[in-house]
Design a protein around this motif. Structure first.
Motif, PDB file in Angstrom:
ATOM      1  N   LEU A  39      93.597  40.823  63.349  1.00  0.00           N
ATOM      2  CA  LEU A  39      92.553  41.805  63.648  1.00  0.00           C
ATOM      3  C   LEU A  39      91.879  41.503  64.982  1.00  0.00           C
ATOM      4  O   LEU A  39      91.673  42.405  65.816  1.00  0.00           O
ATOM      5  N   ILE A  40      91.535  40.227  65.210  1.00  0.00           N
ATOM      6  CA  ILE A  40      90.821  39.854  66.435  1.00  0.00           C
ATOM      7  C   ILE A  40      91.736  39.969  67.653  1.00  0.00           C
ATOM      8  O   ILE A  40      91.362  40.562  68.677  1.00  0.00           O
ATOM      9  N   GLY A  41      92.956  39.403  67.558  1.00  0.00           N
ATOM     10  CA  GLY A  41      93.867  39.409  68.697  1.00  0.00           C
ATOM     11  C   GLY A  41      94.283  40.806  69.122  1.00  0.00           C
ATOM     12  O   GLY A  41      94.171  41.168  70.299  1.00  0.00           O
ATOM     13  N   ASN A  42      94.735  41.609  68.164  1.00  0.00           N
ATOM     14  CA  ASN A  42      95.148  42.979  68.500  1.00  0.00           C
ATOM     15  C   ASN A  42      93.949  43.852  68.834  1.00  0.00           C
ATOM     16  O   ASN A  42      94.053  44.763  69.663  1.00  0.00           O
ATOM     17  N   GLY A  43      92.808  43.577  68.199  1.00  0.00           N
ATOM     18  CA  GLY A  43      91.591  44.318  68.538  1.00  0.00           C
ATOM     19  C   GLY A  43      91.167  44.073  69.979  1.00  0.00           C
ATOM     20  O   GLY A  43      90.725  45.011  70.675  1.00  0.00           O
ATOM     21  N   LEU A  44      91.283  42.832  70.446  1.00  0.00           N
ATOM     22  CA  LEU A  44      90.965  42.518  71.844  1.00  0.00           C
ATOM     23  C   LEU A  44      91.898  43.249  72.805  1.00  0.00           C
ATOM     24  O   LEU A  44      91.458  43.772  73.833  1.00  0.00           O
ATOM     25  N   LEU A  45      93.201  43.295  72.457  1.00  0.00           N
ATOM     26  CA  LEU A  45      94.143  44.028  73.304  1.00  0.00           C
ATOM     27  C   LEU A  45      93.789  45.505  73.384  1.00  0.00           C
ATOM     28  O   LEU A  45      93.859  46.121  74.452  1.00  0.00           O
ATOM     29  N   ILE A  46      93.417  46.097  72.254  1.00  0.00           N
ATOM     30  CA  ILE A  46      93.018  47.509  72.243  1.00  0.00           C
ATOM     31  C   ILE A  46      91.788  47.706  73.124  1.00  0.00           C
ATOM     32  O   ILE A  46      91.718  48.648  73.938  1.00  0.00           O
ATOM     33  N   PHE A  62     100.607  52.304  75.920  1.00  0.00           N
ATOM     34  CA  PHE A  62     101.517  52.074  74.797  1.00  0.00           C
ATOM     35  C   PHE A  62     101.214  50.748  74.103  1.00  0.00           C
ATOM     36  O   PHE A  62     101.295  50.661  72.873  1.00  0.00           O
ATOM     37  N   LEU A  63     100.855  49.727  74.864  1.00  0.00           N
ATOM     38  CA  LEU A  63     100.528  48.430  74.277  1.00  0.00           C
ATOM     39  C   LEU A  63      99.300  48.531  73.374  1.00  0.00           C
ATOM     40  O   LEU A  63      99.278  47.958  72.278  1.00  0.00           O
ATOM     41  N   GLY A  64      98.284  49.279  73.815  1.00  0.00           N
ATOM     42  CA  GLY A  64      97.093  49.472  72.986  1.00  0.00           C
ATOM     43  C   GLY A  64      97.414  50.193  71.691  1.00  0.00           C
ATOM     44  O   GLY A  64      96.921  49.823  70.612  1.00  0.00           O
ATOM     45  N   ASN A  65      98.264  51.204  71.774  1.00  0.00           N
ATOM     46  CA  ASN A  65      98.676  51.932  70.566  1.00  0.00           C
ATOM     47  C   ASN A  65      99.524  51.053  69.655  1.00  0.00           C
ATOM     48  O   ASN A  65      99.401  51.138  68.424  1.00  0.00           O
ATOM     49  N   PHE A  66     100.360  50.221  70.251  1.00  0.00           N
ATOM     50  CA  PHE A  66     101.183  49.313  69.442  1.00  0.00           C
ATOM     51  C   PHE A  66     100.299  48.300  68.713  1.00  0.00           C
ATOM     52  O   PHE A  66     100.549  47.981  67.542  1.00  0.00           O
ATOM     53  N   SER A  67      99.265  47.804  69.382  1.00  0.00           N
ATOM     54  CA  SER A  67      98.339  46.862  68.746  1.00  0.00           C
ATOM     55  C   SER A  67      97.598  47.531  67.585  1.00  0.00           C
ATOM     56  O   SER A  67      97.374  46.907  66.543  1.00  0.00           O
ATOM     57  N   PHE A  68      97.216  48.789  67.771  1.00  0.00           N
ATOM     58  CA  PHE A  68      96.562  49.532  66.686  1.00  0.00           C
ATOM     59  C   PHE A  68      97.515  49.695  65.503  1.00  0.00           C
ATOM     60  O   PHE A  68      97.111  49.549  64.336  1.00  0.00           O
TER      61      PHE A  68
END
Length: 318
Positions: A39-46, A62-68
């Motif tokens: 949650l924290i790692g992908n949330g930071l990327l978003i 695309f990276l932000g959407n992939f993290s979501f």
């Protein structure tokens, strides 16, 4: 006659890690840390792909959407797994099992398709750089993301309906960590040949087809990179693709083994390990891979750190 086509089972029991009763608390702690890290790692990327002006490009969109997607994907399985480890009840309703499987497959297919879209984005950026802003404009990027989310839904709804319309006449204990087609089919009675074929066809459609698109894109990318006269140019081009290649290998390696390389005598322990790999380990590594191997992401993350930590990083880098 219509009622005979449906199961009388009202609920299933997810056995999960019930064969390891002495380390339930330890496993709960491990998976809780993994889930929070995801949650924290992908949330930071978003967050940085939305707020940082440097990252307002198709690749980071695309990276932000992939993290979501990664957050949604793990949220289908890990919270339920944590609840089972803490309460020891492990029961899931028939409808709840079907809903979990449906969302798991919708999000999994969306990830496969989005990985293919990200490979296509790199192909256009490296092989057709002059046309890149024209081809990968904002409207096209949004359409590609929406298509990745939506294209598999009709087929997957039909697949889930077919699977859960089977007659489950035996035990209702699923020797797995979540509701998934392979362990469910082991509990069903009757002639399952057509159902198993339809599951394999769906897997081929949504796993192999995107993978072939990714493979084709990278064959053309590598061919183009090798023709570049500058060594620094080749190195930069390879570095922009390496993170995506690593994520593709992690996700497809475990997922294809489960859905395409399934063996009748394959152990439940191996099934669980592979399932954990593509539902927990890959989403955990995704932000690490993209942040550690991308200077723009590292720079954006450093801006979020307090000044004292930033100064400490500068001193250590000297």
């Amino acid at each position: 006659m219509a009622e005979d086509n449906f199961t009388n089972v009202m609920e299933f029991i997810l056995l999960g890690f019930s064969d390891l009763p002495h380390i339930q608390g330890f496993l709960f702690g491990i998976f809780l840390v993994i889930y929070l890290s995801i949650l924290i790692g992908n949330g930071l990327l978003i967050f940085i792909t939305i707020t940082n002006p440097v990252l307002q490009t198709p690749m980071y969109f695309f990276l932000g959407n992939f993290s979501f997607l990664e957050i949604c994907y793990t949220s289908v399985t890990l919270p339920r797994m944590l609840a089972d480890l803490s309460s020891q009840q492990r029961t899931i309703s028939f409808i709840g099992c079907a809903v979990q499987a449906l969302f798991l497959y919708i999000l999994g297919v969306a990830e496969c398709l989005l990985l293919a879209v990200m490979a296509y984005d790199r192909y256009v950026a490296i092989c057709k750089p002059l046309y890149y802003p024209l081809i990968m404009n904002r409207r096209v990027c949004i359409q590609l993301v929406v298509a990745s989310w939506m294209i598999g839904i009709p087929v997957l709804i039909v697949e889930i309906y077919v699977i859960f319309s089977l007659n489950f006449c035996g035990p209702n204990k699923i020797n797995h960590i979540f509701c998934d087609a392979p362990p469910l089919l082991r509990l069903a009675c009757g002639n399952l040949y057509k159902v198993k074929i339809s599951v394999q066809v769906a897997a081929l459609m949504f796993i192999i087809s995107p993978f072939l698109l990714i493979l084709t894109s990278y064959v053309k990318i590598i061919t183009t990179i090798l023709k570049l006269p500058s060594t620094s140019g080749r190195s930069k081009a390879f570095s922009t693709c390496s993170s995506h290649v690593m994520v593709v290998c992690l996700f497809y390696g475990s997922g294809s083994t489960v859905y395409l390389g399934q063996k009748a005598n394959q152990s439940a322990g191996l099934d669980k390990a592979l399932a954990l790999f593509y539902t927990a380990v890959t989403p955990l590594f995704n932000p690490l891979i993209y942040s550690l191997r991308n200077k723009d992401v590292i720079a954006a993350l450093r801006k979020l750190l307090p000044k004292s930590l930033r100064s400490l990083n500068k001193e250590t880098n000297k």
